[in-house]
Design an enzyme around this catalytic site. Sequence first.
Site, PDB file in Angstrom:
ATOM      1  N   LYS A   1      63.033  42.554   8.375  1.00  0.00           N
ATOM      2  CA  LYS A   1      63.349  43.847   9.005  1.00  0.00           C
ATOM      3  C   LYS A   1      63.814  44.858   7.956  1.00  0.00           C
ATOM      4  O   LYS A   1      63.346  45.983   7.916  1.00  0.00           O
ATOM      5  CB  LYS A   1      64.468  43.674  10.057  1.00  0.00           C
ATOM      6  CG  LYS A   1      64.125  42.699  11.174  1.00  0.00           C
ATOM      7  CD  LYS A   1      65.240  42.611  12.221  1.00  0.00           C
ATOM      8  CE  LYS A   1      66.555  42.035  11.700  1.00  0.00           C
ATOM      9  NZ  LYS A   1      66.480  40.619  11.282  1.00  0.00           N
TER      10      LYS A   1
ATOM     11  N   ARG B   1      70.991  43.912  19.646  1.00  0.00           N
ATOM     12  CA  ARG B   1      70.903  42.461  19.508  1.00  0.00           C
ATOM     13  C   ARG B   1      71.311  41.729  20.766  1.00  0.00           C
ATOM     14  O   ARG B   1      71.307  40.503  20.776  1.00  0.00           O
ATOM     15  CB  ARG B   1      71.864  42.033  18.403  1.00  0.00           C
ATOM     16  CG  ARG B   1      71.196  41.710  17.097  1.00  0.00           C
ATOM     17  CD  ARG B   1      72.350  41.463  16.149  1.00  0.00           C
ATOM     18  NE  ARG B   1      72.031  40.602  15.073  1.00  0.00           N
ATOM     19  CZ  ARG B   1      71.652  41.018  13.870  1.00  0.00           C
ATOM     20  NH1 ARG B   1      71.458  42.281  13.638  1.00  0.00           N
ATOM     21  NH2 ARG B   1      71.466  40.148  12.918  1.00  0.00           N
TER      22      ARG B   1
ATOM     23  N   ARG C   1      72.818  31.260  12.748  1.00  0.00           N
ATOM     24  CA  ARG C   1      72.337  32.615  13.086  1.00  0.00           C
ATOM     25  C   ARG C   1      71.043  32.537  13.898  1.00  0.00           C
ATOM     26  O   ARG C   1      70.820  33.347  14.793  1.00  0.00           O
ATOM     27  CB  ARG C   1      72.122  33.437  11.805  1.00  0.00           C
ATOM     28  CG  ARG C   1      73.447  33.926  11.191  1.00  0.00           C
ATOM     29  CD  ARG C   1      73.295  34.307   9.731  1.00  0.00           C
ATOM     30  NE  ARG C   1      72.377  35.403   9.504  1.00  0.00           N
ATOM     31  CZ  ARG C   1      71.800  35.665   8.329  1.00  0.00           C
ATOM     32  NH1 ARG C   1      72.065  34.902   7.270  1.00  0.00           N
ATOM     33  NH2 ARG C   1      70.970  36.682   8.200  1.00  0.00           N
TER      34      ARG C   1
ATOM     35  N   ARG D   1      73.893  36.537  -0.177  1.00  0.00           N
ATOM     36  CA  ARG D   1      74.799  36.804   0.938  1.00  0.00           C
ATOM     37  C   ARG D   1      75.524  35.540   1.386  1.00  0.00           C
ATOM     38  O   ARG D   1      74.923  34.481   1.489  1.00  0.00           O
ATOM     39  CB  ARG D   1      74.023  37.411   2.114  1.00  0.00           C
ATOM     40  CG  ARG D   1      74.115  38.924   2.142  1.00  0.00           C
ATOM     41  CD  ARG D   1      73.132  39.548   3.084  1.00  0.00           C
ATOM     42  NE  ARG D   1      73.264  39.101   4.462  1.00  0.00           N
ATOM     43  CZ  ARG D   1      72.505  39.570   5.457  1.00  0.00           C
ATOM     44  NH1 ARG D   1      71.585  40.486   5.212  1.00  0.00           N
ATOM     45  NH2 ARG D   1      72.655  39.112   6.675  1.00  0.00           N
TER      46      ARG D   1
ATOM     47  N   ARG E   1      66.811  34.919  -1.092  1.00  0.00           N
ATOM     48  CA  ARG E   1      67.089  36.360  -1.101  1.00  0.00           C
ATOM     49  C   ARG E   1      68.253  36.693  -2.037  1.00  0.00           C
ATOM     50  O   ARG E   1      69.239  35.989  -2.102  1.00  0.00           O
ATOM     51  CB  ARG E   1      67.446  36.850   0.307  1.00  0.00           C
ATOM     52  CG  ARG E   1      67.924  38.309   0.295  1.00  0.00           C
ATOM     53  CD  ARG E   1      67.975  38.928   1.651  1.00  0.00           C
ATOM     54  NE  ARG E   1      68.912  38.255   2.531  1.00  0.00           N
ATOM     55  CZ  ARG E   1      69.048  38.569   3.817  1.00  0.00           C
ATOM     56  NH1 ARG E   1      68.297  39.514   4.356  1.00  0.00           N
ATOM     57  NH2 ARG E   1      69.917  37.918   4.553  1.00  0.00           N
TER      58      ARG E   1
HETATM   59  P1  AP5 Z   1      64.934  40.891   4.748  1.00  0.00           P
HETATM   60  O1  AP5 Z   1      64.062  42.089   4.818  1.00  0.00           O
HETATM   61  O2  AP5 Z   1      66.225  41.009   4.040  1.00  0.00           O
HETATM   62  O3  AP5 Z   1      65.113  40.248   6.213  1.00  0.00           O
HETATM   63  P2  AP5 Z   1      65.944  40.754   7.460  1.00  0.00           P
HETATM   64  O4  AP5 Z   1      65.096  40.598   8.663  1.00  0.00           O
HETATM   65  O5  AP5 Z   1      66.525  42.098   7.208  1.00  0.00           O
HETATM   66  O6  AP5 Z   1      67.067  39.621   7.497  1.00  0.00           O
HETATM   67  P3  AP5 Z   1      68.637  39.714   7.676  1.00  0.00           P
HETATM   68  O7  AP5 Z   1      69.198  38.412   7.226  1.00  0.00           O
HETATM   69  O8  AP5 Z   1      69.192  40.952   7.077  1.00  0.00           O
HETATM   70  O9  AP5 Z   1      68.733  39.817   9.230  1.00  0.00           O
HETATM   71  P4  AP5 Z   1      69.910  39.584  10.136  1.00  0.00           P
HETATM   72  O10 AP5 Z   1      69.460  40.276  11.351  1.00  0.00           O
HETATM   73  O11 AP5 Z   1      70.339  38.197  10.311  1.00  0.00           O
HETATM   74  O12 AP5 Z   1      71.167  40.223   9.343  1.00  0.00           O
HETATM   75  P5  AP5 Z   1      71.927  41.599   9.497  1.00  0.00           P
HETATM   76  O13 AP5 Z   1      72.282  42.059   8.160  1.00  0.00           O
HETATM   77  O14 AP5 Z   1      71.207  42.498  10.404  1.00  0.00           O
HETATM   78  O15 AP5 Z   1      64.071  39.712   4.063  1.00  0.00           O
HETATM   79  C1  AP5 Z   1      64.637  38.440   3.795  1.00  0.00           C
HETATM   80  C2  AP5 Z   1      64.074  37.870   2.492  1.00  0.00           C
HETATM   81  O16 AP5 Z   1      62.683  37.601   2.667  1.00  0.00           O
HETATM   82  C3  AP5 Z   1      64.158  38.830   1.293  1.00  0.00           C
HETATM   83  O17 AP5 Z   1      64.420  38.102   0.135  1.00  0.00           O
HETATM   84  C4  AP5 Z   1      62.767  39.461   1.237  1.00  0.00           C
HETATM   85  O18 AP5 Z   1      62.415  39.822  -0.089  1.00  0.00           O
HETATM   86  C5  AP5 Z   1      61.881  38.324   1.738  1.00  0.00           C
HETATM   87  N1  AP5 Z   1      60.713  38.788   2.495  1.00  0.00           N
HETATM   88  C6  AP5 Z   1      60.669  39.823   3.379  1.00  0.00           C
HETATM   89  N2  AP5 Z   1      59.425  39.941   3.904  1.00  0.00           N
HETATM   90  C7  AP5 Z   1      58.699  38.946   3.365  1.00  0.00           C
HETATM   91  C8  AP5 Z   1      57.325  38.548   3.516  1.00  0.00           C
HETATM   92  N3  AP5 Z   1      56.498  39.201   4.349  1.00  0.00           N
HETATM   93  N4  AP5 Z   1      56.898  37.479   2.804  1.00  0.00           N
HETATM   94  C9  AP5 Z   1      57.742  36.818   1.961  1.00  0.00           C
HETATM   95  N5  AP5 Z   1      59.041  37.162   1.756  1.00  0.00           N
HETATM   96  C10 AP5 Z   1      59.509  38.211   2.454  1.00  0.00           C
HETATM   97  O19 AP5 Z   1      73.260  41.122  10.254  1.00  0.00           O
HETATM   98  C11 AP5 Z   1      74.228  40.384   9.600  1.00  0.00           C
HETATM   99  C12 AP5 Z   1      75.403  40.104  10.530  1.00  0.00           C
HETATM  100  O20 AP5 Z   1      76.002  41.325  10.943  1.00  0.00           O
HETATM  101  C13 AP5 Z   1      75.063  39.388  11.836  1.00  0.00           C
HETATM  102  O21 AP5 Z   1      75.011  37.990  11.675  1.00  0.00           O
HETATM  103  C14 AP5 Z   1      76.213  39.836  12.725  1.00  0.00           C
HETATM  104  O22 AP5 Z   1      77.380  39.115  12.434  1.00  0.00           O
HETATM  105  C15 AP5 Z   1      76.426  41.269  12.304  1.00  0.00           C
HETATM  106  N6  AP5 Z   1      75.613  42.224  13.077  1.00  0.00           N
HETATM  107  C16 AP5 Z   1      74.652  43.069  12.613  1.00  0.00           C
HETATM  108  N7  AP5 Z   1      74.119  43.799  13.599  1.00  0.00           N
HETATM  109  C17 AP5 Z   1      74.756  43.413  14.740  1.00  0.00           C
HETATM  110  C18 AP5 Z   1      74.637  43.797  16.105  1.00  0.00           C
HETATM  111  N8  AP5 Z   1      73.755  44.737  16.508  1.00  0.00           N
HETATM  112  N9  AP5 Z   1      75.435  43.178  16.998  1.00  0.00           N
HETATM  113  C19 AP5 Z   1      76.329  42.244  16.637  1.00  0.00           C
HETATM  114  N10 AP5 Z   1      76.494  41.842  15.371  1.00  0.00           N
HETATM  115  C20 AP5 Z   1      75.717  42.421  14.414  1.00  0.00           C
HETATM  116 MG    MG Z   2      68.486  42.864   6.965  1.00  0.00          MG
END
Ligand code: AP5
Ligand code: MG
Length: 218
Positions: A13, A88, A170, A159, A127
């Site tokens: 994402k 979410r 997660r 991270r 990552r």
């Molecule tokens: P990346 O693009 O970083 O993936 P992502 O989908 O953004 O993954 P996240 O881990 O950030 O998602 P998340 O939703 O768990 O975490 P968030 O920060 O939102 O890609 C991942 C890796 O893969 C990278 O190394 C990239 O280079 C590689 N890659 C990408 N595309 C690829 C491809 N096509 N092929 C190969 N490799 C590829 O949330 C973190 C925490 O915050 C949550 O756990 C929660 O505690 C809190 N939080 C955030 N939002 C909320 C909410 N709305 N409500 C409640 N809690 C929340």
């Molecule tokens: Mg992300």
Amino acid sequence: MRIILFGPPGVGKGTQAKLLTEEFNSAHISTGDLLREAVKNMTPLGKKAKEYMDAGNLVPDEVMIGLIEEVLKSEKAQRSFILDGFPRTVAQAKALDRMFEKMGIALDAVISLRVEHDEVIRRLGNRRMCRTCGRIYNLDQLNGDMDRCKNCGGELYHRDDDKPETVRHRLDVYLNQTKPLKDFYRQTGRFIQIDGMQEIGYVHKQILDIIYKNRNHH
Ligand code: AP5
Ligand code: MG
């Protein structure tokens, strides 16, 4: 353009949102990035959120809804935005619909990325993120030079919530609390699923196709 990028942890994402932001000059609204920034700066929001994030749990809805309400009012979000990591839960999605209604705006699409869970664990293990500018890397892109961000020279880090056991939790949280949103958005016809297993450039192209198709419809 107002879209939601939806999907489990590690689908890409953030990676796709950043590409779209460069292309369309939209605001990238990543709730994860906003929360990590708040934790880093030890703000009241960061203090509230840290425990949940470290454990891989969701931060309570009322906190997240308040945060998004604030961001949507800001200057940078007026023209177009990409929501990454919000909503979410069904409660968050309903609150978002109410905000849009009040603001007189509508979503163009909810684009959902699908990736197998083993691949999620692999990707998040590989990552690295920049502490300064938030740029996202994987070990393949860094080939050996793993210390510094190519963009800003900042420190790269793994991270805390990307440890395999936290990633597994997660994913469970996603299945229980976030995946049900697919039906919520399917019912209103804004939902499009694409294959996130393909390489980054190909996934980007699939998203562009959706955006341009949407434009031709309106
Ligand atoms: P990346 O693009 O970083 O993936 P992502 O989908 O953004 O993954 P996240 O881990 O950030 O998602 P998340 O939703 O768990 O975490 P968030 O920060 O939102 O890609 C991942 C890796 O893969 C990278 O190394 C990239 O280079 C590689 N890659 C990408 N595309 C690829 C491809 N096509 N092929 C190969 N490799 C590829 O949330 C973190 C925490 O915050 C949550 O756990 C929660 O505690 C809190 N939080 C955030 N939002 C909320 C909410 N709305 N409500 C409640 N809690 C929340
Ligand atoms: Mg992300």
